[in-house]
Design a protein around this motif. Structure first.
Motif, mmCIF file in Angstrom:
data_model
loop_
_atom_site.group_PDB
_atom_site.id
_atom_site.type_symbol
_atom_site.label_atom_id
_atom_site.label_comp_id
_atom_site.label_asym_id
_atom_site.label_seq_id
_atom_site.Cartn_x
_atom_site.Cartn_y
_atom_site.Cartn_z
ATOM 1 N N SER A 84 0.825 -1.217 0.000
ATOM 2 C CA SER A 84 0.000 0.000 0.000
ATOM 3 C C SER A 84 0.860 1.270 0.000
ATOM 4 O O SER A 84 0.476 2.278 -0.576
ATOM 5 C CB SER A 84 -0.972 0.005 1.175
ATOM 6 O OG SER A 84 -0.255 -0.010 2.373
ATOM 7 N N HIS A 89 -2.843 4.566 -6.266
ATOM 8 C CA HIS A 89 -4.242 4.249 -6.580
ATOM 9 C C HIS A 89 -4.447 2.752 -6.475
ATOM 10 O O HIS A 89 -3.611 1.975 -6.931
ATOM 11 C CB HIS A 89 -4.588 4.729 -7.999
ATOM 12 C CG HIS A 89 -6.043 4.602 -8.341
ATOM 13 N ND1 HIS A 89 -6.556 3.583 -9.109
ATOM 14 C CD2 HIS A 89 -7.111 5.375 -8.002
ATOM 15 C CE1 HIS A 89 -7.872 3.741 -9.238
ATOM 16 N NE2 HIS A 89 -8.234 4.815 -8.572
ATOM 17 N N TRP A 90 -5.546 2.359 -5.859
ATOM 18 C CA TRP A 90 -5.812 0.932 -5.650
ATOM 19 C C TRP A 90 -7.215 0.642 -6.142
ATOM 20 O O TRP A 90 -8.178 1.280 -5.711
ATOM 21 C CB TRP A 90 -5.694 0.596 -4.158
ATOM 22 C CG TRP A 90 -5.429 -0.859 -3.907
ATOM 23 C CD1 TRP A 90 -6.325 -1.889 -3.994
ATOM 24 C CD2 TRP A 90 -4.191 -1.456 -3.508
ATOM 25 N NE1 TRP A 90 -5.720 -3.080 -3.687
ATOM 26 C CE2 TRP A 90 -4.407 -2.845 -3.384
ATOM 27 C CE3 TRP A 90 -2.919 -0.946 -3.253
ATOM 28 C CZ2 TRP A 90 -3.409 -3.740 -3.003
ATOM 29 C CZ3 TRP A 90 -1.927 -1.855 -2.870
ATOM 30 C CH2 TRP A 90 -2.177 -3.229 -2.750
ATOM 31 N N SER A 91 -7.305 -0.307 -7.060
ATOM 32 C CA SER A 91 -8.598 -0.629 -7.669
ATOM 33 C C SER A 91 -8.953 -2.059 -7.310
ATOM 34 O O SER A 91 -8.159 -2.975 -7.556
ATOM 35 C CB SER A 91 -8.420 -0.472 -9.190
ATOM 36 O OG SER A 91 -9.584 -0.796 -9.867
ATOM 37 N N VAL A 143 -9.589 -2.631 1.490
ATOM 38 C CA VAL A 143 -9.027 -1.699 0.504
ATOM 39 C C VAL A 143 -9.444 -0.266 0.827
ATOM 40 O O VAL A 143 -8.648 0.679 0.712
ATOM 41 C CB VAL A 143 -9.478 -2.127 -0.915
ATOM 42 C CG1 VAL A 143 -9.104 -1.088 -1.940
ATOM 43 C CG2 VAL A 143 -8.841 -3.462 -1.289
ATOM 44 N N ARG A 144 -10.687 -0.107 1.276
ATOM 45 C CA ARG A 144 -11.169 1.246 1.608
ATOM 46 C C ARG A 144 -10.378 1.877 2.743
ATOM 47 O O ARG A 144 -10.387 3.092 2.907
ATOM 48 C CB ARG A 144 -12.649 1.205 1.980
ATOM 49 C CG ARG A 144 -13.514 1.237 0.763
ATOM 50 C CD ARG A 144 -14.892 1.798 1.068
ATOM 51 N NE ARG A 144 -15.754 1.346 0.007
ATOM 52 C CZ ARG A 144 -16.451 0.222 0.058
ATOM 53 N NH1 ARG A 144 -16.449 -0.516 1.151
ATOM 54 N NH2 ARG A 144 -17.188 -0.141 -0.969
ATOM 55 N N VAL A 151 -9.105 4.993 -3.710
ATOM 56 C CA VAL A 151 -9.650 3.654 -3.921
ATOM 57 C C VAL A 151 -10.836 3.637 -4.888
ATOM 58 O O VAL A 151 -11.768 4.435 -4.768
ATOM 59 C CB VAL A 151 -10.094 3.066 -2.549
ATOM 60 C CG1 VAL A 151 -10.846 1.759 -2.733
ATOM 61 C CG2 VAL A 151 -8.879 2.854 -1.661
ATOM 62 N N THR A 215 -12.181 7.305 -8.321
ATOM 63 C CA THR A 215 -12.431 6.750 -6.979
ATOM 64 C C THR A 215 -13.928 6.603 -6.727
ATOM 65 O O THR A 215 -14.748 7.212 -7.410
ATOM 66 C CB THR A 215 -11.827 7.665 -5.890
ATOM 67 O OG1 THR A 215 -12.388 8.976 -6.041
ATOM 68 C CG2 THR A 215 -10.313 7.734 -5.984
#
Ligand code: NAP
Length: 334
Positions: A84, A89-91, A143-144, A151, A215
């Motif tokens: 992380s 950016h994390w999808s 993830v949130r 996210v 997001t």
């Protein structure tokens, strides 16, 4: 951009990798490599995510975006611990199965979710059969934890398109391309809907999501199409001129024909309480840039793919020829 795909060896995540490479990104996929080969042009790191955070040790550098398709919360937790700090950016690819109810037509992203799977002493067990939605809900929450500015959570319904290894959507075009008539179908009310997303449209949504740092949480599905209309599209694509034999859903159920998917099922057929499953609102995603191709095109391309893979092959979903023949004969007697 440097994009890391956790997955990338099968269907959706493979298509994401393919499109990301085609759009000029520097793409790395991490998977065991047991589901298939990575796409040409993507770097590949072989690792088993069930081994914990050490699975990510072979990855080097920072990422502009991570795209994850996991189904196990522990895999997501470990990936977040390992990575992380190195991605802005994390999808996460979740599912419409996170919703607690499927009976409300037009429900949007504010609909109540199932209770997420809980960790015990900080660790998650592997989801049991029937815990898919709860597991995806737990993954979403993990993830949130990165914060709303970083996210993207995507909730598809049924994904259709070339290379679909679940064999569900393709059953109908493939069946109608066979020279056997009548075709057994469930008698469904005119308002019984299907709602699928073409894998290529979903992949583009995910790649542009990374490019634009989109997001939020979105239902990402295609339009609701009545089952009868979908059959007509498939019949048209396949040049089908035979007839249909519709069977009472209760009767089919009593014969042990499965709903939706799997061995000896009638794919896309759902029990009555799922009346809202295929009419979810996608307004938010459409406003955020989701682009959809016509359903006709998906049907035609799926038929091409089915023909390449063999329309008489043994399938993961749908009725076998032998079972359908027996059911049709029993219907005539009844
Ligand atoms: N299909 C649908 O209709 C539908 C509907 C709603 C939501 N979804 C969601 O959409 C996504 C579909 O993803 P997908 O098409 O790419 O299929 P998938 O079957 O979810 O693929 C999982 C990917 O993760 C990798 N993987 C699995 N276990 C692993 C492990 N222990 N270690 C490392 N990698 C592992 C697999 O590769 P290896 O096996 O090679 O390791 C594969 O690349 C999933 O998130 C699914 O839940 C699907």
């Amino acid at each position: 951009m440097r994009i890391l795909i956790l997955g990338g060896t099968v269907f959706l995540s493979r298509e994401v990798a393919r499109q990301a490479v085609a759009r000029g990104h520097d793409v790395t996929c991490l998977a065991r490599g047991t589901s298939g080969p990575p796409v040409t042009g993507a770097a590949f790191v072989t690792a088993d995510r069930d081994t914990g955070i050490s699975a990510y040790a072979g990855l080097e550098g920072d990422w502009d975006a991570v795209i994850d398709v996991a189904r196990k919360p522990q895999q997501v937790q470990d990936a977040l611990l390992a990575l992380s700090g190195s991605s802005s950016h994390w999808s996460f690819v979740s599912s419409a199965s996170v919703y607690a109810a499927n009976d409300t037509p037009g429900a949007d992203e504010t609909a109540e979710r199932l209770a997420p799977m809980a960790a015990v002493d900080g660790r998650y067990t592997d989801p049991a059969d029937g815990e898919y939605g709860q597991a995806k809900a737990a993954c979403e929450d993990l993830v949130r934890g990165l914060g709303p500015a970083n996210v993207l959570v995507t909730r598809p319904g049924l994904i259709a398109g070339p290379e679909d290894d679940s064999d569900r959507f393709g059953y109908w075009p493939a069946r109608l391309a066979q020279e056997r008539s009548p075709v057994l179908i469930p008698a469904m009310a005119a308002e019984s809907m299907t709602q699928t997303i073409d894998v290529r449209d979903l992949a583009l949504w995910l790649v542009t999501g990374a490019e634009e740092s989109r997001t939020g949480s979105f239902n990402v599905m295609g339009p609701s199409v009545p089952f009868g209309e979908l059959l007509a599209l498939a019949a048209d694509a396949a040049g089908f001129h035979g007839s249909f034999r519709s069977a009472d859903p209760q009767w089919l159920h009593e014969q042990g024909v499965a709903y939706w998917a799997g061995n000896e099922s009638l794919p896309l057929w759902l029990p009555e309480e799922y009346g809202g499953f295929c009419t979810r609102s996608t307004e938010a995603a459409l406003n955020a840039g989701l682009m959809l191709r016509p359903v006709e095109q998906t049907v035609r391309d799926v038929l091409d793919d089915e023909q390449e893979r063999g329309i008489y092959r043994e399938r993961k979903s749908g009725l076998s020829t032998a079972r359908e023949t027996v059911l049709l004969a029993a219907l005539d007697v009844a």
